[in-house]
Design a protein around this motif. Structure first.
Motif: not given
Length: 247
Positions: A205-234
């Motif tokens: 999943y890629g769409g404003s993934v950050n430290g606050e929303n990532c855990s809930a996204l990763f808990a979903q059965p068909d989400i196997n990771g993330a494409l991280v934009g702005g948060a990957s610069l920190k």
């Protein structure tokens, strides 16, 4: 669906510096990445700034569909391999919109990457207008079908990144339930094309993934990771996202 490591991809876009390379490398070096694979996709000029020994892989943000030749400003798959690149982002919405990349061109780039031994991270996604018109599934299917039609085996050798265009760089993000529903559709559509690939392919999943929303996204059965934009610069926040993805 097979159990598999999560995949975290950092897309620095046209950002970053040698200082960020050092900070990110040091931060990830002291963090356990058990159960998660990490890829950093910096600007091309920074690829050689990373140390040879590291606990993550390198990726590129684009690749030419051509092998070599008079294509000023382009980069070939062979040149990426020489820079120790393993993955390449293809079909990002910014490339589709700003550089008018078509489904056919994207399919050609995926083919070039696979033939060279690179793993494509194929980006698909819909605009806010398409979502409001309830065309999300139609758009995603069309983008996947274009690659499958060019070479049926290409999707099985790719990673798929769903990036709702309306959530990229806006601070908005699909809810975990919305993201899961779309990922489930993508996997079901893939199953119609290649049932084996559908059980093994990583869906990011890629769409404003950050430290606050990532855990809930990763808990979903068909989400196997993330494409991280702005948060990957920190570095600290990206390391937190990686930790949240550990199994």
């Amino acid at each position: 669906m097979k159990v598999q490591h999560k995949l975290l991809v950092a897309n620095w876009k046209m950002n970053g510096s040698a200082a960020l390379v050092a900070t990110m490398s040091d931060t990830l070096a002291v963090n356990s990445l058990t159960g998660v694979d990490v890829v950093i996709c910096p600007p091309l000029t920074l690829l050689h700034s990373f140390a040879a020994k590291r606990n993550f892989k390198l990726g590129a943000q684009n690749v030419s569909q051509h092998q070599a030749g008079a294509y000023t400003g382009e980069i070939s798959a062979a040149q990426l391999l020489e820079a120790e690149v393993s993955y390449v982002i293809i079909g990002h919405s910014e490339r589709r919109e700003l550089y008018s990349e078509t489904d056919e061109l994207i399919a050609a780039k995926v083919n070039t990457a696979v033939q060279a031994g690179l793993t494509p991270i194929l980006c698909i996604g819909e605009t806010i207008q398409q979502r409001q018109q309830e065309k999300t599934e139609q758009v995603l299917a069309q983008q996947l079908d274009a690659v499958y039609a060019s070479q049926p085996e290409l999707l099985a050798k790719s990673v798929i990144a769903y990036e709702p265009i309306w959530a990229i760089g806006t601070g908005e993000s699909a809810s975990p339930e919305q993201a899961q529903a779309t990922h489930a559709f993508i996997r079901a559509h893939l199953a119609q094309l290649d049932s084996i690939a559908a059980t093994e392919i990583k869906l990011l999943y890629g769409g404003s993934v950050n430290g606050e929303n990532c855990s809930a996204l990763f808990a979903q059965p068909d989400i196997n990771g993330a494409l991280v934009g702005g948060a990957s610069l920190k570095a600290a926040e990206f390391a937190q996202i990686c930790s949240s993805a550990q199994e």
